[in-house]
Write a protein that holds these residues in place. Structure first.
Motif, PDB file in Angstrom:
ATOM      1  N   ARG A  66       0.835  -1.211   0.000  1.00 58.23           N
ATOM      2  CA  ARG A  66       0.000   0.000   0.000  1.00 58.23           C
ATOM      3  C   ARG A  66       0.865   1.255   0.000  1.00 58.23           C
ATOM      4  O   ARG A  66       0.569   2.219  -0.710  1.00 58.23           O
ATOM      5  N   ASP A  67       1.916   1.251   0.800  1.00 62.79           N
ATOM      6  CA  ASP A  67       2.808   2.397   0.890  1.00 62.79           C
ATOM      7  C   ASP A  67       3.444   2.695  -0.462  1.00 62.79           C
ATOM      8  O   ASP A  67       3.533   3.854  -0.883  1.00 62.79           O
ATOM      9  N   TRP A  68       3.883   1.655  -1.160  1.00 67.19           N
ATOM     10  CA  TRP A  68       4.460   1.838  -2.500  1.00 67.19           C
ATOM     11  C   TRP A  68       3.411   2.402  -3.454  1.00 67.19           C
ATOM     12  O   TRP A  68       3.665   3.378  -4.160  1.00 67.19           O
ATOM     13  N   TYR A  69       2.219   1.787  -3.475  1.00 66.35           N
ATOM     14  CA  TYR A  69       1.180   2.204  -4.423  1.00 66.35           C
ATOM     15  C   TYR A  69       0.772   3.661  -4.194  1.00 66.35           C
ATOM     16  O   TYR A  69       0.582   4.415  -5.152  1.00 66.35           O
ATOM     17  N   HIS A  70       0.647   4.064  -2.958  1.00 65.60           N
ATOM     18  CA  HIS A  70       0.178   5.410  -2.635  1.00 65.60           C
ATOM     19  C   HIS A  70       1.307   6.440  -2.525  1.00 65.60           C
ATOM     20  O   HIS A  70       1.046   7.612  -2.259  1.00 65.60           O
ATOM     21  N   SER A  71       2.539   6.012  -2.780  1.00 69.29           N
ATOM     22  CA  SER A  71       3.667   6.941  -2.707  1.00 69.29           C
ATOM     23  C   SER A  71       3.539   8.019  -3.783  1.00 69.29           C
ATOM     24  O   SER A  71       2.982   7.781  -4.858  1.00 69.29           O
ATOM     25  N   PRO A  72       4.034   9.209  -3.503  1.00 72.40           N
ATOM     26  CA  PRO A  72       3.988  10.274  -4.514  1.00 72.40           C
ATOM     27  C   PRO A  72       4.652   9.867  -5.835  1.00 72.40           C
ATOM     28  O   PRO A  72       4.145  10.197  -6.912  1.00 72.40           O
ATOM     29  N   ALA A  73       5.765   9.147  -5.762  1.00 68.26           N
ATOM     30  CA  ALA A  73       6.458   8.750  -6.999  1.00 68.26           C
ATOM     31  C   ALA A  73       5.597   7.817  -7.836  1.00 68.26           C
ATOM     32  O   ALA A  73       5.524   7.970  -9.064  1.00 68.26           O
ATOM     33  N   TYR A  74       4.935   6.839  -7.204  1.00 75.19           N
ATOM     34  CA  TYR A  74       4.104   5.935  -8.007  1.00 75.19           C
ATOM     35  C   TYR A  74       2.839   6.638  -8.484  1.00 75.19           C
ATOM     36  O   TYR A  74       2.396   6.420  -9.619  1.00 75.19           O
ATOM     37  N   GLN A  75       2.266   7.490  -7.664  1.00 73.72           N
ATOM     38  CA  GLN A  75       1.060   8.200  -8.086  1.00 73.72           C
ATOM     39  C   GLN A  75       1.335   9.085  -9.305  1.00 73.72           C
ATOM     40  O   GLN A  75       0.472   9.225 -10.169  1.00 73.72           O
ATOM     41  N   GLU A  76       2.530   9.646  -9.375  1.00 78.79           N
ATOM     42  CA  GLU A  76       2.896  10.434 -10.554  1.00 78.79           C
ATOM     43  C   GLU A  76       2.983   9.540 -11.797  1.00 78.79           C
ATOM     44  O   GLU A  76       2.466   9.875 -12.855  1.00 78.79           O
TER      45      GLU A  76
END
Length: 99
Positions: A66-76
């Protein structure tokens, strides 16, 4: 307990957007414990609709996924994937022992 994020690409609509996604998505993996178990390799659909490709990522647990998916880098990066293709993506918790 390990967690898995599974992507199935169902239909590409803008390959240029997917190129941008492919450039940005790896940045979201930096400093994170994750393992790519499958990455757009040869596939055979046994049931259901055809897909263009699939990815399976393993994380230490659901919180890490979840942390990876919702990270700013992945969201971009995600914005380009959403514009580039139709995907089905889900997260599933693993089991402690093989059945």
């Amino acid at each position: 307990m390990s967690a898995y994020v599974v992507f199935t690409r169902e239909q590409t609509s803008d390959s240029e957007q997917l190129v941008q996604y492919a450039e940005k998505a790896p940045l979201a993996r930096e400093g994170r414990e994750l393992t790519a178990l499958a990455f757009y390799g040869q596939l055979e659909v046994l049931e259901g609709n055809e897909i263009e490709g699939a990815v399976i990522l393993r994380f230490p647990d659901m919180a890490a996924a979840r942390d990876w998916y919702h990270s700013p880098a992945y969201q971009e990066a995600l914005q380009h994937r959403l514009k580039g293709a139709t995907y089905r993506v889900f997260m599933i918790e693993g089991i402690e022992e093989a059945l």
